[in-house]
Design a protein around this motif. Structure first.
Motif, PDB file in Angstrom:
ATOM      1  N   THR A  54       0.836  -1.198   0.000  1.00 61.33           N
ATOM      2  CA  THR A  54       0.000   0.000   0.000  1.00 61.33           C
ATOM      3  C   THR A  54       0.873   1.251   0.000  1.00 61.33           C
ATOM      4  O   THR A  54       1.781   1.378   0.811  1.00 61.33           O
ATOM      5  CB  THR A  54      -0.903   0.046   1.255  1.00 61.33           C
ATOM      6  OG1 THR A  54      -1.625  -1.177   1.346  1.00 61.33           O
ATOM      7  CG2 THR A  54      -1.884   1.201   1.178  1.00 61.33           C
ATOM      8  N   LYS A  55       0.587   2.142  -0.934  1.00 64.13           N
ATOM      9  CA  LYS A  55       1.275   3.439  -0.958  1.00 64.13           C
ATOM     10  C   LYS A  55       0.306   4.487  -0.428  1.00 64.13           C
ATOM     11  O   LYS A  55      -0.809   4.626  -0.937  1.00 64.13           O
ATOM     12  CB  LYS A  55       1.709   3.762  -2.391  1.00 64.13           C
ATOM     13  CG  LYS A  55       2.522   5.050  -2.520  1.00 64.13           C
ATOM     14  CD  LYS A  55       3.101   5.189  -3.926  1.00 64.13           C
ATOM     15  CE  LYS A  55       3.956   6.444  -4.058  1.00 64.13           C
ATOM     16  NZ  LYS A  55       4.573   6.575  -5.396  1.00 64.13           N
ATOM     17  N   PHE A  56       0.725   5.186   0.603  1.00 68.19           N
ATOM     18  CA  PHE A  56      -0.080   6.249   1.203  1.00 68.19           C
ATOM     19  C   PHE A  56       0.425   7.571   0.634  1.00 68.19           C
ATOM     20  O   PHE A  56       1.578   7.939   0.853  1.00 68.19           O
ATOM     21  CB  PHE A  56       0.059   6.229   2.720  1.00 68.19           C
ATOM     22  CG  PHE A  56      -0.392   4.931   3.341  1.00 68.19           C
ATOM     23  CD1 PHE A  56      -1.711   4.747   3.735  1.00 68.19           C
ATOM     24  CD2 PHE A  56       0.503   3.881   3.511  1.00 68.19           C
ATOM     25  CE1 PHE A  56      -2.130   3.547   4.292  1.00 68.19           C
ATOM     26  CE2 PHE A  56       0.094   2.670   4.064  1.00 68.19           C
ATOM     27  CZ  PHE A  56      -1.232   2.510   4.457  1.00 68.19           C
ATOM     28  N   ARG A 154       8.450   9.408 -16.754  1.00 66.22           N
ATOM     29  CA  ARG A 154       9.337  10.494 -16.298  1.00 66.22           C
ATOM     30  C   ARG A 154      10.155  10.205 -15.045  1.00 66.22           C
ATOM     31  O   ARG A 154      10.815  11.092 -14.524  1.00 66.22           O
ATOM     32  CB  ARG A 154       8.562  11.816 -16.110  1.00 66.22           C
ATOM     33  CG  ARG A 154       8.047  12.373 -17.424  1.00 66.22           C
ATOM     34  CD  ARG A 154       7.762  13.835 -17.331  1.00 66.22           C
ATOM     35  NE  ARG A 154       6.650  14.142 -16.440  1.00 66.22           N
ATOM     36  CZ  ARG A 154       6.132  15.348 -16.300  1.00 66.22           C
ATOM     37  NH1 ARG A 154       6.652  16.372 -16.969  1.00 66.22           N
ATOM     38  NH2 ARG A 154       5.111  15.551 -15.505  1.00 66.22           N
ATOM     39  N   ASP A 155      10.100   8.973 -14.528  1.00 63.95           N
ATOM     40  CA  ASP A 155      10.976   8.657 -13.396  1.00 63.95           C
ATOM     41  C   ASP A 155      11.454   7.211 -13.507  1.00 63.95           C
ATOM     42  O   ASP A 155      11.434   6.457 -12.528  1.00 63.95           O
ATOM     43  CB  ASP A 155      10.245   8.913 -12.074  1.00 63.95           C
ATOM     44  CG  ASP A 155      11.215   9.069 -10.897  1.00 63.95           C
ATOM     45  OD1 ASP A 155      12.444   9.168 -11.135  1.00 63.95           O
ATOM     46  OD2 ASP A 155      10.745   9.073  -9.742  1.00 63.95           O
ATOM     47  N   ILE A 156      11.874   6.840 -14.711  1.00 61.13           N
ATOM     48  CA  ILE A 156      12.370   5.477 -14.918  1.00 61.13           C
ATOM     49  C   ILE A 156      13.744   5.350 -14.289  1.00 61.13           C
ATOM     50  O   ILE A 156      14.648   6.124 -14.595  1.00 61.13           O
ATOM     51  CB  ILE A 156      12.431   5.154 -16.425  1.00 61.13           C
ATOM     52  CG1 ILE A 156      11.015   5.107 -16.989  1.00 61.13           C
ATOM     53  CG2 ILE A 156      13.139   3.816 -16.662  1.00 61.13           C
ATOM     54  CD1 ILE A 156      10.984   5.197 -18.475  1.00 61.13           C
ATOM     55  N   ILE A 172       6.795   0.508 -11.466  1.00 58.62           N
ATOM     56  CA  ILE A 172       5.945   1.125 -10.430  1.00 58.62           C
ATOM     57  C   ILE A 172       6.163   2.643 -10.426  1.00 58.62           C
ATOM     58  O   ILE A 172       6.908   3.169 -11.249  1.00 58.62           O
ATOM     59  CB  ILE A 172       6.261   0.572  -9.016  1.00 58.62           C
ATOM     60  CG1 ILE A 172       7.730   0.826  -8.638  1.00 58.62           C
ATOM     61  CG2 ILE A 172       5.946  -0.909  -8.931  1.00 58.62           C
ATOM     62  CD1 ILE A 172       8.022   0.687  -7.150  1.00 58.62           C
ATOM     63  N   ASP A 173       5.566   3.318  -9.501  1.00 58.02           N
ATOM     64  CA  ASP A 173       5.773   4.738  -9.202  1.00 58.02           C
ATOM     65  C   ASP A 173       5.457   5.677 -10.370  1.00 58.02           C
ATOM     66  O   ASP A 173       6.357   6.211 -11.024  1.00 58.02           O
ATOM     67  CB  ASP A 173       7.207   4.975  -8.703  1.00 58.02           C
ATOM     68  CG  ASP A 173       7.351   6.367  -8.082  1.00 58.02           C
ATOM     69  OD1 ASP A 173       6.356   7.121  -8.060  1.00 58.02           O
ATOM     70  OD2 ASP A 173       8.462   6.688  -7.624  1.00 58.02           O
ATOM     71  N   PHE A 174       4.179   5.896 -10.585  1.00 52.20           N
ATOM     72  CA  PHE A 174       3.740   6.810 -11.638  1.00 52.20           C
ATOM     73  C   PHE A 174       3.519   8.229 -11.103  1.00 52.20           C
ATOM     74  O   PHE A 174       2.780   9.020 -11.678  1.00 52.20           O
ATOM     75  CB  PHE A 174       2.477   6.255 -12.318  1.00 52.20           C
ATOM     76  CG  PHE A 174       2.797   5.143 -13.286  1.00 52.20           C
ATOM     77  CD1 PHE A 174       3.357   3.955 -12.836  1.00 52.20           C
ATOM     78  CD2 PHE A 174       2.575   5.303 -14.645  1.00 52.20           C
ATOM     79  CE1 PHE A 174       3.682   2.932 -13.731  1.00 52.20           C
ATOM     80  CE2 PHE A 174       2.895   4.293 -15.549  1.00 52.20           C
ATOM     81  CZ  PHE A 174       3.442   3.104 -15.094  1.00 52.20           C
ATOM     82  N   GLY A 175       4.200   8.542  -9.998  1.00 54.14           N
ATOM     83  CA  GLY A 175       4.048   9.841  -9.343  1.00 54.14           C
ATOM     84  C   GLY A 175       4.547  11.029 -10.159  1.00 54.14           C
ATOM     85  O   GLY A 175       4.218  12.173  -9.852  1.00 54.14           O
ATOM     86  N   SER A 176       5.364  10.790 -11.184  1.00 60.70           N
ATOM     87  CA  SER A 176       5.838  11.896 -12.033  1.00 60.70           C
ATOM     88  C   SER A 176       5.242  11.818 -13.433  1.00 60.70           C
ATOM     89  O   SER A 176       5.603  12.608 -14.304  1.00 60.70           O
ATOM     90  CB  SER A 176       7.370  11.858 -12.158  1.00 60.70           C
ATOM     91  OG  SER A 176       7.974  11.884 -10.891  1.00 60.70           O
TER      92      SER A 176
HETATM   93 MG    MG Z   1       7.608   8.846  -7.125  1.00 61.31          MG
END
Ligand code: MG
Ligand code: ADP
Ligand code: MG
Length: 337
Positions: A54-56, A154-156, A172-176
């Motif tokens: 889980t990512k908060f 954008r954050d590979i 993972i991590d589509f925050g950017s």
């Molecule tokens: Mg991120």
């Protein structure tokens, strides 16, 4: 009066992480990451003890360019929208999304033991070009799928890629992440400078795919050689890539073209996907994870340790709660392999 800084704000928020609908369905076991954005926890689903991640995401930290309006005009983070929409074997799957006053709670599948490529590389795996090609082609496939759908990650980088014991990977991590549009150029880089292309570091606007190709080149270099191709911004700006060791001609040609200083001459996504080094025949069953990389028993064989079926069946393990079972696994050292 001054606003609380982000750290004190975070500690005030910690109490609120699990509150709301989330905790009716999931129980967090252990924190596995913490950043400026929020927290990442290992958790299990209450109904069947399935292990999840889980990512908060702290709402406070989300500015408008990372938000999108969905069909019922409700604002939500692009990160969550994209992960819910994208279905691809090399992109992490979302199981549930909840929110409370302070956080979005993004529940994702736990892929393998949840080892990221950064950890994998830090353990100095016995890499060869065939294994490198097998791992990297999956990263390329994921990014190819994104670009076809006009999405930029954008954050590979190694930390944003998860690998399991069969060398299957998930991005993972589509925050950017953001959307590409015809004729639209970006001026801000949101990723990590070590993975940023020279022209973008120099302050030029970018369309996207050419920047992403550079990040992929850095990722491939790090995967094969366990060090960054450029030690600092100055070196990146020069873009003189040294390819160490004895490597094959196709590999060296491919890597140099991914890290071409001039974005106009840099390898394209189509060229990458069809490159002979990427498409070479590889039999992944010849690679044994615990032989390639020092690992704990649950990393070499996660299904034996972590399976909803094991916990919910009448087997011996069903008498152990996931928390207890997890702490047992944490106790075993690499020497146990
Ligand atoms: Mg991120
Ligand atoms: P941030 O945006 O802060 O970088 P990430 O989404 O990259 O957050 O998550 C931080 C770390 O948590 C990752 O580098 C990875 O090690 C771990 N992680 C995140 N999501 C997962 C997942 N679905 N499975 C396993 N590990 C994960
Ligand atoms: Mg990350």
């Amino acid at each position: 009066s001054s606003r609380p800084n982000s750290l004190s704000l975070m500690s005030k928020c910690e109490d609120d992480l699990f509150s709301g609908e989330y905790s009716k369905h999931y129980t967090s076991i252990q924190q596995i990451g913490k950043g400026a954005y929020g927290y990442v926890n290992m958790a299990f689903r209450n109904t069947d003890r399935l292990l999840v991640v889980t990512k908060f995401i702290l709402k406070e930290k989300l500015c408008s360019q990372f938000m999108i309006k969905n069909h019922d005009c409700k604002e939500m983070p692009i990160e969550i929208h994209l992960l819910q929409t994208l279905k691809h074997k090399n992109i992490v799957a979302v199981l549930d999304v909840f929110e409370n006053e302070l956080f979005y709670q993004l529940v994702m599948e736990k892929h393998g033991s949840g080892m990221d490529l950064w950890t994998f590389i830090e353990r100095r795996p016995l890499m060869d070009e065939k294994l490198g090609s097998y791992i990297f082609r999956q990263i390329a496939d994921a990014v190819y799928h994104l670009h076809k759908n006009k999405i930029l990650h954008r954050d590979i980088k190694d930390e944003n890629i998860i690998i399991d014991h069969k060398f299957n990977i998930k991005l993972i991590d589509f925050g950017s992440a953001t959307f590409m549009e015809e004729g639209k150029y970006f001026s801000t880089f949101y990723g990590t400078t070590e993975y940023c292309s020279p022209e973008v570091l120099a302050g030029n606007k970018y369309a996207g795919p050419e920047l992403e190709m550079w990040s992929l080149g850095v990722t491939l270099y790090v995967l094969m050689f366990f060090e960054n191709p450029f030690i600092d911004v100055e070196e990146t700006l020069k873009a003189e890539v040294q390819i160490p060791n004895m490597v094959s001609e196709p590999f060296s040609v491919l890597l140099s073209s991914m890290l071409h200083k001039d974005p106009k001459f840099r390898c394209t996504m189509d060229q990458l996907i069809n490159h002979s080094w990427i498409t070479q025949e590889v039999n992944p069953s010849l690679f044994n994870f615990s032989w390639i990389v020092p690992c704990k028993p649950h990393e070499a064989n996660p299904e034996t340790y972590f399976s909803g079926h094991l916990y919910s069946s009448t087997s011996v393990l069903s008498t152990i709660s996931p928390q207890e079972s997890f702490s047992q696994i944490e106790d075993c050292s690499i020497a146990d392999c």
